[in-house]
Design a protein around this motif. Structure first.
Motif, PDB file in Angstrom:
ATOM      1  N   ARG A   1      77.120  78.934  12.542  1.00  0.00           N
ATOM      2  CA  ARG A   1      78.391  79.435  13.584  1.00  0.00           C
ATOM      3  C   ARG A   1      79.071  79.639  12.250  1.00  0.00           C
ATOM      4  O   ARG A   1      80.359  80.435  12.924  1.00  0.00           O
ATOM      5  CB  ARG A   1      79.419  78.275  13.050  1.00  0.00           C
TER       6      ARG A   1
ATOM      7  N   ALA B   1      76.623  65.605   9.480  1.00  0.00           N
ATOM      8  CA  ALA B   1      77.002  67.384   8.288  1.00  0.00           C
ATOM      9  C   ALA B   1      77.775  67.655   9.539  1.00  0.00           C
ATOM     10  O   ALA B   1      78.741  69.063   9.453  1.00  0.00           O
ATOM     11  CB  ALA B   1      75.725  67.592   8.564  1.00  0.00           C
ATOM     12  N   LYS B   2      77.706  67.307  10.843  1.00  0.00           N
ATOM     13  CA  LYS B   2      78.827  67.784  11.614  1.00  0.00           C
ATOM     14  C   LYS B   2      79.792  67.847  11.625  1.00  0.00           C
ATOM     15  O   LYS B   2      80.670  68.580  12.349  1.00  0.00           O
ATOM     16  CB  LYS B   2      78.178  67.256  13.521  1.00  0.00           C
TER      17      LYS B   2
ATOM     18  N   ARG C   1      72.684  64.171  10.509  1.00  0.00           N
ATOM     19  CA  ARG C   1      72.900  65.130  11.094  1.00  0.00           C
ATOM     20  C   ARG C   1      74.425  65.043  11.562  1.00  0.00           C
ATOM     21  O   ARG C   1      75.345  65.814  12.111  1.00  0.00           O
ATOM     22  CB  ARG C   1      72.526  65.438  11.761  1.00  0.00           C
TER      23      ARG C   1
ATOM     24  N   VAL D   1      81.136  69.982   9.106  1.00  0.00           N
ATOM     25  CA  VAL D   1      81.582  71.292   9.564  1.00  0.00           C
ATOM     26  C   VAL D   1      82.214  71.721  10.628  1.00  0.00           C
ATOM     27  O   VAL D   1      83.262  72.692  10.916  1.00  0.00           O
ATOM     28  CB  VAL D   1      80.555  71.715  10.838  1.00  0.00           C
TER      29      VAL D   1
ATOM     30  N   ILE E   1      70.400  70.017   6.638  1.00  0.00           N
ATOM     31  CA  ILE E   1      71.138  69.721   7.539  1.00  0.00           C
ATOM     32  C   ILE E   1      72.352  70.295   7.734  1.00  0.00           C
ATOM     33  O   ILE E   1      72.744  71.128   8.811  1.00  0.00           O
ATOM     34  CB  ILE E   1      70.954  68.252   7.897  1.00  0.00           C
TER      35      ILE E   1
ATOM     36  N   GLU F   1      71.750  74.343   8.518  1.00  0.00           N
ATOM     37  CA  GLU F   1      71.306  73.796  10.037  1.00  0.00           C
ATOM     38  C   GLU F   1      72.821  73.889  10.955  1.00  0.00           C
ATOM     39  O   GLU F   1      72.334  74.837  11.577  1.00  0.00           O
ATOM     40  CB  GLU F   1      70.125  73.176  10.105  1.00  0.00           C
ATOM     41  N   GLU F   2      73.796  73.061  10.479  1.00  0.00           N
ATOM     42  CA  GLU F   2      74.922  73.474  11.178  1.00  0.00           C
ATOM     43  C   GLU F   2      75.951  73.796  11.080  1.00  0.00           C
ATOM     44  O   GLU F   2      76.512  74.367  11.779  1.00  0.00           O
ATOM     45  CB  GLU F   2      75.201  71.938  10.794  1.00  0.00           C
TER      46      GLU F   2
END
Length: 424
Positions: free
Chosen positions: A393, A137-138, A134, A141, A385, A388-389
């Protein structure tokens, strides 16, 4: 059954082995024709050993179930022309394989070598990695947001996110990731003039000795270090593995590193790009996801089905048998066309459509039977994941140019994907 009814027309047979057809979409026209007119026929394209072609979901599934009858090891498990096959056998002293990975093995070796790392890729082990993934992934993004609303999603996000995850699992340092990405693209893109190593552009998409040598040199050093200083990463598992009480051979260890390092991110990158491509062309599907985030699991499976990064695998018939209404002889070669099976009208309603809420979604993109993709749970978790991130948005999304697919008969996917977007 007459010869004329069995043989696939030359124009379609040639399309099956033409890397450009997998980039420009003509392959799907051939698949549709074959499913309707000759779903299990014999292709005889110029320069290739004749081979049977399975295009129906049911036939691909049945062949994949019978691993003792349809073998991976006797001939190349990826399509290769006769000239390239002869060169490989000359280089290897008679073997049709430049590598010996899980996809080149049959029982009993396949099970033994698969068991070496299988526990690593089980859901219970992967759950312990979710926070780390995660975090990656963040960061992906955030990098996408920093582009200011326009980017090439493949080159700036999709290629790097799964690469970072797999390299971290293997213990490859971040500074070596560009090298791993380049070598992977050169290996799988051997027939693509933009991706292949210039001196190794190979229409047969198999003969890449220089690329493989470079992979071996890198992983030989990594393996030696992990034998001397084992850690808790996957490379240490491979380096210190035992088969039948003996250390794994260097050739098979290097092959193992290569298949994990390349297939472990390239196919996930392709499906990740395919998801954004599908959503950009279908804004109503993005609206569904934003209204109901529980559909993200459906997005993952639909993007894998719709993209089907592994387009084909080859099998060799062990003994005379029947399949698809045809009589097959021992040592006949056959092609499993996963991207065709995943758009089979007999299984999927409106199969050309991209639907995040498609149920059921019995796609074959991970294969089936003993050779079911070792990393399927990791791939699906990575994509889940990331979405989801990102999805909450993502206020809007559209194409900002014409996407391009890579030229490859074995593994292919989006090569460029220009998009415009707004993020909250």
């Amino acid at each position: 059954m007459t010869e004329s009814n069995v043989r696939i027309p030359d124009e379609h047979a040639q399309t099956l082995v033409d890397p450009k057809a997998y980039a420009d979409g003509r392959i799907h026209e051939t698949y549709a024709w074959l499913r309707a007119n000759n779903a299990f026929g014999r292709a005889e394209p110029a320069g290739y050993e004749p081979f049977w072609v399975a295009t129906r979901h049911a036939d691909i599934l049945e062949i994949s179930r019978q691993n003792a009858l349809f073998l991976n090891g006797d001939k190349s498990p990826t399509i290769v022309n006769q000239e390239t096959d002869a060169k490989i056998r000359e280089m290897t002293g008679g073997s049709p394989h430049l590598l010996r990975t899980l996809i080149h093995m049959d029982a009993p070796d396949h099970h033994k070598y698969r068991a070496l790392t299988q526990a690593w890729f089980m859901p219970q082990n992967l759950r312990s990695m979710e926070d780390r993934i995660r975090g990656v992934a963040k960061a992906a993004v955030a990098q996408m947001a920093a582009t200011g609303g326009q980017c090439d999603f493949v080159r700036e996000v999709a290629l790097h996110y799964p690469l970072r995850v797999v390299m971290e699992i293997m213990g490859v340092p971040p500074e070596d990731e560009p090298r791993m990405l380049m070598l992977t693209q050169e290996l799988f893109g051997a027939a693509d003039p933009e991706l292949a190593r210039k001196e190794e552009v190979d229409p047969g998409a198999k003969l890449t000795p220089g690329v493989i040598t470079d992979f071996f040199e890198y992983f030989r050093k990594l393996s030696a270090d992990r034998r001397a200083n084992p850690t808790d990463d996957l490379s240490s598992v491979i380096a210190n593995s035992m088969i039948d009480g003996q250390p794994i051979s260097e050739f098979e260890a290097m092959s193992y590193y290569i298949i994990v390092a390349t297939a472990g991110h390239d196919t996930t990158s392709s499906s990740t790009g395919g998801a954004i491509w599908g959503l950009a062309e279908n804004p109503a599907e993005l609206a569904k996801l934003k209204a109901d985030p529980s559909l993200i699991a459906g997005l993952v499976d639909e993007s894998i089905r719709w993209t089907t990064p592994v387009k084909t695998f080859m099998r060799t018939v062990a003994e005379p048998t029947q399949m698809g209404g045809r009589d097959l002889a021992a040592q006949d070669w056959l092609m499993l066309c996963y991207a065709s099976g995943n758009r089979d009208e007999a299984v999927f309603d409106d199969p050309q459509a991209f639907r995040v809420d498609r149920k059921p979604n019995k796609h074959l993109a991970f294969g089936y039977g003993a050779h079911l993709c070792l990393g399927q749970h990791l791939a699906k978790m990575e994509m889940r994941i990331l979405w989801e991130e990102l999805i909450p948005r993502l206020a809007s999304l559209e194409l900002a140019g014409e996407p391009q697919m890579s030229q490859a008969v074995f593994v292919n996917g989006p090569k460029t994907l220009p998009i415009r977007f707004k993020m909250s």
